[in-house]
Design a protein around this motif. Structure first.
Motif, short mmCIF file in Angstrom:
data_model
loop_
_atom_site.label_atom_id
_atom_site.label_comp_id
_atom_site.label_asym_id
_atom_site.label_seq_id
_atom_site.Cartn_x
_atom_site.Cartn_y
_atom_site.Cartn_z
N LEU A 58 18.69 -13.45 -7.84
CA LEU A 58 19.34 -13.41 -6.54
C LEU A 58 19.01 -14.67 -5.74
N LEU A 61 21.23 -17.32 -6.92
CA LEU A 61 22.60 -17.10 -6.44
C LEU A 61 22.79 -17.64 -5.03
N SER A 160 29.72 -14.57 -5.65
CA SER A 160 28.72 -13.60 -6.13
C SER A 160 29.36 -12.57 -7.02
N LEU A 164 27.79 -12.67 -10.77
CA LEU A 164 26.82 -11.64 -11.15
C LEU A 164 27.14 -10.97 -12.49
N TYR A 167 25.93 -12.99 -15.25
CA TYR A 167 24.47 -13.08 -15.38
C TYR A 167 23.89 -11.94 -16.22
#
Lengths: 218, 258
Positions: A58, A61, A160, A164, A167
């Motif tokens: 995070l 990010l 995001s 995400l 990821y």
């Protein structure tokens, strides 16, 4: 290429934000977790590798939109597009710069923050090693996400949402390798798979990201 | 375009296929295919579902809950196949720049997302009596949730970009990269947790298949869902083509006014 790298690093250092903020965010996540799940050291030690991985992810990010956004706004990206350096190279250098100012500090500080979560001694090494191998993939995938959304006014939230899911494999293998290593089990398989994802991302994603930037500059 | 290129294009032996990328021809063909797709969907889905729901015996251990298979399996299959179709359409768009291809990928995304959601929901309803839980971090459940996130991101990117050609390019790149990572996630998730699902039960290898009583209505519904997808896809793509034409007309009008 080196000049571009030095320029990006210098900008990140002097403009502040990027690298200090990411670390501070990582620290706060690490501090908040015990408040949420309770202070029993056994529970914390068990979930520590996963928490550190999610926290690092995070924090990574958080600073992704800085990779291209400012350069897009002030026209540097247009100059880079016309420069002799191919866009693929520029993207790779920018991802490297992002990793040096976010991924690397996160990796170095993770073993320290791990103490807050009562991670046993062997775990410190494994959290460090897995993050060292995994965070370059996070930066590279993030650079791809940033390249896709660079032309948008409020692209941060959308980015995001795009980044995400990408990821997920890195996180699964990274956290699994760290957890297994901490518990003293064999973790060569997830480690190798994560290294494979990192290597594959670095090799292939610059092309996708450069294509996205060219579309956005059109 | 030079003459040599023109000749080369004319000699392309796939021209019979690429012809349909012409929006006018596509509209003509899809208009003719639409009623057939609708008929096939109706003729397979209605009897298939009725047969499956009311005229199959209750299985031991499953009770009547087994009947949800007639919605669960086809929607799950379509959820994956639609993503593959979007990938192919995106590749065609990137390589050959056929507008209809990009619009078809855009039109398919929402259908795929609904199929994924339907598969997840019917799975949850089925999972409660069978496994005693609506949700578990079983690999297949997790992969579908991830697939749902990919659909969500893909559609959000389409929605966020104003210029239609930029949007088509960027979503195509995202679809290609996303496919690789979706596949990676699939294997990563398998590695991460062992599942509750049974092994393959519909493969052509007859060893561990479901018995024929359940198999025949299931085939009907599978065909029905494919036809339903083709129907919805054609309708949505036609709408997209018309929207694009409308946009072009409006722009032209504004040009004339100015």
């Amino acid at each position: 290429m080196i000049a571009l790298l030095i320029r990006d690093l210098r900008l990140a250092m002097r403009a502040g934000g990027g690298f200090g903020l990411g670390l501070a965010f990582f620290l706060i996540v690490t501090v908040l977790v015990p408040f949420g799940v309770g202070p029993e050291s056994a529970t914390l030690a068990r979930i520590a590798p996963g928490i550190l991985w999610v926290g690092a992810l995070l924090a990574c990010l958080l600073s992704l939109d800085r990779i291209f956004q400012l350069d897009y706004e002030d026209g540097t990206l247009d100059l880079l597009a016309t420069a002799p350096l191919p866009m693929e190279g520029a993207v790779a250098v920018k991802a490297l710069a992002h990793w040096l100012v976010t991924g690397l500090p996160l990796t170095l500080s993770a073993p320290v923050f791990a103490t807050l979560l009562n991670l046993p001694g062997t775990g410190h090494i494994w959290v460090f090693v897995t993050l060292l191998i995994g965070t370059p993939a996070l930066s590279m995938i993030g650079a791809f996400g940033a390249a896709l959304t660079v032309g948008l006014k409020r692209g941060g939230l959308l980015m995001s949402l795009l980044v995400l899911p990408l990821y997920i494999p890195t996180l699964i293998f990274g956290a699994e390798a760290a957890t297994r290593g901490t518990e003293g089990m064999a973790n060569a398989t997830p480690l190798a798979l994560m290294a494979g994802i990192t290597a594959g991302s670095i090799a292939l994603l610059p092309f996708a990201a450069a294509a996205a930037i060219r579309v956005n500059l059109r | 375009m030079t003459n040599a290129q023109r000749t080369k294009q004319a000699d392309d032996r796939w021209n019979w296929l690429w012809e349909w990328a012409n929006p006018v021809k596509f509209m003509a063909l899809s208009g003719k295919v639409l009623p057939f797709a609708a008929a096939i969907a109706a003729l397979t889905l209605v009897p298939g579902v009725i047969w499956g729901f009311f005229f199959t015996p209750e299985a031991d251990k499953f009770g009547s809950s087994v009947k949800i298979i007639y919605v669960h399996v086809p929607t799950a299959m379509m959820a994956i196949n639609i993503w593959v179709m979007m990938l192919v359409a995106s590749l065609i768009w990137i390589v050959r720049r056929h507008q209809v291809s990009a619009l078809a990928a855009k039109a398919a995304a929402l259908i795929g997302m609904v199929m994924t959601l339907a598969a997840l929901f019917t799975g949850a309803i089925w999972g409660e009596p069978m496994w005693g839980t609506y949700w578990a971090w079983d690999p297949r459940l997790t992969s579908f949730l991830i697939l749902f996130l990919f659909y969500l991101g893909y559609m959000a990117l389409w929605g966020a970009i104003e210029n239609p050609d930029t949007a088509a390019d960027l979503t195509a790149v995202l679809c290609i990269v996303g496919s690789v990572f979706a596949l990676l996630s699939r294997y990563a998730v398998n590695f991460w947790n062992q599942g509750l699902h049974q092994g393959a039960s519909l493969s052509l290898d007859k060893q561990e298949n479901v018995s024929d009583v359940y198999w025949f209505p299931l085939v009907l519904t599978l065909v029905g869902f494919v036809a339903l997808f083709v129907l919805l896809l054609l309708i949505r793509t036609r709408t997209e083509v018309r929207l694009r034409r409308l946009h072009a007309l409006e722009t032209r009008e504004r040009m004339i006014d100015a």
